[in-house]
Every structure is written in C-alpha cells, then in structure tokens.
Design a protein around this motif. Structure first.
Motif, short mmCIF file in Angstrom:
data_model
loop_
_atom_site.label_atom_id
_atom_site.label_comp_id
_atom_site.label_asym_id
_atom_site.label_seq_id
_atom_site.Cartn_x
_atom_site.Cartn_y
_atom_site.Cartn_z
N GLN A 146 3.33 9.41 -5.07
CA GLN A 146 2.51 8.37 -4.43
C GLN A 146 2.78 8.32 -2.93
O GLN A 146 1.85 8.20 -2.13
N VAL A 183 -3.31 -2.61 7.91
CA VAL A 183 -2.64 -2.30 6.65
C VAL A 183 -1.15 -2.04 6.89
O VAL A 183 -0.28 -2.56 6.18
N PHE A 226 2.09 -4.51 5.69
CA PHE A 226 3.18 -4.03 4.85
C PHE A 226 4.53 -4.32 5.49
O PHE A 226 5.45 -4.82 4.83
N TRP A 257 7.96 -6.17 -5.57
CA TRP A 257 6.49 -6.06 -5.57
C TRP A 257 6.01 -5.42 -4.27
O TRP A 257 5.08 -4.62 -4.27
N VAL A 258 6.65 -5.80 -3.16
CA VAL A 258 6.27 -5.21 -1.87
C VAL A 258 6.59 -3.72 -1.85
O VAL A 258 5.80 -2.91 -1.36
N ARG A 279 6.53 -1.72 -4.26
CA ARG A 279 5.50 -1.02 -5.04
C ARG A 279 4.27 -0.69 -4.19
O ARG A 279 3.50 0.21 -4.52
N LEU A 280 4.08 -1.47 -3.11
CA LEU A 280 2.93 -1.25 -2.23
C LEU A 280 3.21 -0.20 -1.16
O LEU A 280 2.35 0.06 -0.31
N ILE A 290 0.58 2.47 -0.16
CA ILE A 290 -0.54 1.95 0.64
C ILE A 290 -0.07 1.70 2.08
O ILE A 290 -0.76 2.02 3.04
N GLY A 291 1.14 1.13 2.20
CA GLY A 291 1.69 0.92 3.53
C GLY A 291 1.87 2.22 4.27
O GLY A 291 1.71 2.28 5.50
N SER A 298 9.02 2.77 5.52
CA SER A 298 9.08 1.37 5.94
C SER A 298 9.79 1.18 7.27
O SER A 298 9.55 0.20 7.97
#
Length: 441
Positions: free
Chosen positions: A22, A52, A56, A198-199, A201-202, A205-206, A274
């Motif tokens: 991913q 976006v 994130f 939860w963040v 998991r994103l 997308i980030g 990140s």
C-alpha cells in the motif's frame, strides 16, 4: 435411509493487500500525480495533494502532546516491573550515544570526501534566517516550562518529556497511593494509541499527498542544485541503517540482522512517509515487542528514543549540513569544529523532539560552530525530501537499541525474534479489540 453430507468446497483465502505494498502504491501514485500537477500545471491537483498531505500530518500531530506525556509517564513507572531497571536505562542511554557517535562520524566522513557545498552555484545571498532557532542557553533553560499548559499548546515536546518524567518519578515515590493515577494514565495511553492506529492505517493515502506535494512544489530542478548534498544524506543514512545497524546486531547482539528488518520494516516505512518519530512511536513500540523485547522495557526505551534518539536528524544531517554551509559561506572548519559537531549530536539530539524537520538541531549546531544561521534558509526548500530518510533512520535506531540492550542483558526472546517476519499491519491489532498473537514475554 442415510443422507450423506454434501462435501463443502474449501473456503477461498481472502486476499490481503500488504501494508508495505500500500505504501509503495502510494509512493508511485504520489510521484505520478505530483509530476502531472507540475508539468501540466494542474493547480487543483497540486492543491488537493497539499491538503491531503497536510491533513495526514496534522492528524499525526494532533495526538503528539498527550501521547508523549502519557507514554513517558507510563514508561518511567513501568521500570518498577523490570529487574535491574537502572542498569537497563543506563545501557539504553549508552547505546544511544554510541550509535549517535558512529552516525555523526559517517556524516563527517562523507561530507569531507564529497564537498557537498562546492559547485552548487549557491551564495550567501540565497540564505535567510530561520523562523525557529536553537542555542545552548535556549536548550538548557527551555527544558523547564514556565507553566504546565504552554508546552501542550505550543507543542514543546522537550518540556512535555520533562513534565512526564517528573510525574513518573513522583508516582514511583508515592507507591500504591499513585496507582489510581497510573491506571488512568495507562487507559488514556491505550485510547490514544488506538486513535493513532486509525491514522496510521491512512498512511498510504497520506503518502500520495506528501510525495505528490514534494514533486509538484520542488520538482527535480531544485534537487539538481543540491544533488551532492541530497545524495550524501541518503547514502549516509543507508550506511547507518544497512551497514552499521546490521553489524551491531550480528556482532554485539548476536542475532540475525535480516530478521530485525523483517520485523521493524513497517515502522521504518511509516517513518519515511510521515516524517515523524513520535507519530510512528506506537508502531515502533509494537514491532519492537514482536522482536522479542520485553514489553515493560520496550514501553520505556521506545518512547524515550522517540524523543531523544535521532541518528538521522541529529547526527548525519547536522554533520553534512555544517560542512555544506561552511563551504557555501567560505568558512574553514577545524578539527575542533568537527569534535564540536560530534558533541552537539550526542548531547543536543533531544532538541529535535521527534517532530518533522530538524531546524532547531541544525541551528544549535551552527550557533555552536559560529556559522551563519542564514545557511539554514539554503536547506529549507529541500528539507522535506531529506527528512523522509532522516526519520526512517531515526526510527530504525529507536527499534535497534532495545534489541541490542535486551540481547546483551539476556532478556531477549530469541524465538519471538526469529518469528517476527510478518507486518503487524497485515494482522489484527490488539488495539482494535480483536484477537492477536501476543509476543512472548
């Protein structure tokens, strides 16, 4: 008359898209969308990518202040459950210092060999003063906050760590009287970790937004001016992550380095995307536990490392940046200056505070050497691209040291270490309230 049961068709295995895949997909899409936004001048796409990515990072930062406070508080009090807690803490700090010295040495060596500031075409007029600066006086006096609210509202991680450490030590002194507070702190920490999970998991997308924004904003032309410096940071980080760390695992911890990277890779790749050691901390702690490090020790070493252990941001990068800026401003560095860089890297790394960027640490280094702070402005444009590999190196080191210390102290579960080969994000998380295989104690 008997009725025979109809044979059941074997259940088809459900397809799972691994987390690493991913992230890679997000990287590819980010580069593609960023290239389209820049070359085709698609303004709405560039704006979307920026929003976006910003969202994130903002979600990660949202939990930073309370996460750091409760993680440090709980980690300090958890040391009471560990035999030889003082010895483990001192060994952890010692290996933080040793690996930082090795990392800064590699940074200095690469910088002296490649001369990253030569032939760039940059001049002193291209630099500008940074908005945030650091000095030894600010660093020392800034540890103690003036009140208990400002560190949280201004996100001063170093002061939050100080408050949490004081609260943890006080709780240890109170003993049973502090147990209700500790129970509440552990519950709040679990709540924060669940929300942050939860963040995490994103992250794919980030990744699209962050990488896409970097390409759309800076393109490849800017990297060309900083080609040598950028290559130096990435090569130096790679040498530490895939050269020094495996040697320490094989020779000092006497474990298989490949197994370490199989287990720690999810945290390393999330850190790359990140650019936040603190935001990655829950995942770093989880993969370290899966590598066989006792939970009680991990809960101390990883939060401590996420706020102070910065081989990328506080060792490799400042060393290279100091040489780069000195060459731009035509300043000759001496042996004493190189020793000062090593000293600052070991002692002042807490100034980076586990957040994105390393501006404060860099200004602390430059001010110590007497180099112009305008040099920081030369590196601000390229900083997001450099910060990805710096943070990945930070997090790899934050997982490595607990493994090394646990192995040397005889508390590493070798069976759990050997089995830490699958990504925790590909399996049910205990933070989700579902069944999961707990690491062996």
């Amino acid at each position: 008359m008997s009725v025979s049961a109809t044979p059941q068709a074997p259940a088809k295995a459900s397809f799972t898209f691994p987390f690493w895949a991913q992230i890679v997909t997000g990287l590819v899409l980010g580069v593609l969308f960023g290239w389209l936004a820049r070359t085709q001048d698609v303004s709405w796409l560039a704006t979307t990518l920026e929003k976006v990515g910003d969202l994130f990072v903002q979600l990660l930062k949202l939990a930073v202040a309370p996460l750091v406070f409760f993680a440090i508080l709980v980690s300090v009090t958890n040391l009471r459950k560990v035999n030889n807690a003082a010895r483990l803490a001192s060994r952890t700090l010692l290996w933080f210092m040793i690996t930082s010295l090795i990392a800064v040495g590699i940074g200095l060596a690469i910088g002296l060999l490649t001369n990253p500031g030569a032939g760039t075409g940059l001049t002193s007029q291209d630099g500008k003063l940074p908005k945030r600066t650091g000095s030894w006086l600010d660093f020392l006096t800034g540890i103690v906050p003036t009140d208990i609210v400002t560190p949280f509202t201004e996100l001063n991680v170093l002061q939050i760590v100080f408050l949490a450490a004081v609260a943890g030590i006080a709780a240890l002194q109170l003993g049973d009287k502090a147990q209700p507070v500790l129970t509440l702190a552990e519950s709040v920490l679990q709540l924060l970790q669940k929300a942050l999970w939860w963040v995490i998991r994103l992250a794919p997308i980030g990744t699209v937004g962050l990488i896409g924004t970097a390409i759309a904003s800076y393109g490849w032309d800017l990297i060309g001016k900083y080609a040598t410096f950028t290559a130096d940071v990435y090569i130096g980080s790679a040498l530490v992550m895939f050269g020094v760390y495996p040697l320490l695992l094989a020779l000092v911890a006497k474990v298989n380095p490949v197994q370490f990277y199989k287990g720690a890779w999810p945290a390393i790749q999330l850190a790359f995307v990140s650019r936040s050691s603190v935001g990655t901390m829950p995942l770093t702690q989880k993969v370290t536990e899966r590598l066989g490090v006792p939970k009680e020790y991990t809960s101390f070493a990883v939060p401590f490392g996420a706020t102070t252990k910065m081989d990328g941001c506080a060792a490799i990068y400042p060393a290279l940046a100091a040489i780069f800026i000195a060459q731009i401003f035509d300043v000759q560095l001496t042996i004493t200056d190189y020793l000062l860089i090593a000293f600052v890297s070991v002692v002042g790394s807490a100034a980076t505070a586990g957040l994105t960027g390393a501006t404060v640490m860099l200004t602390l280094t430059l001010s110590t050497l007497g180099l112009p702070l305008e040099g920081v402005g030369l590196l601000m444009a390229i900083d997001p691209i450099l910060d990805m590999v710096r943070t990945a190196t930070n997090v790899a080191g934050q997982a490595l040291v607990p493994v090394v210390v646990a192995a040397r102290e005889g508390i590493l579960d070798k069976e759990a270490y050997a089995g830490a080969s699958s990504s925790p994000l590909d399996e049910p998380s205990p933070l989700d309230g579902r069944a999961a295989v707990a690491p062996a104690a």
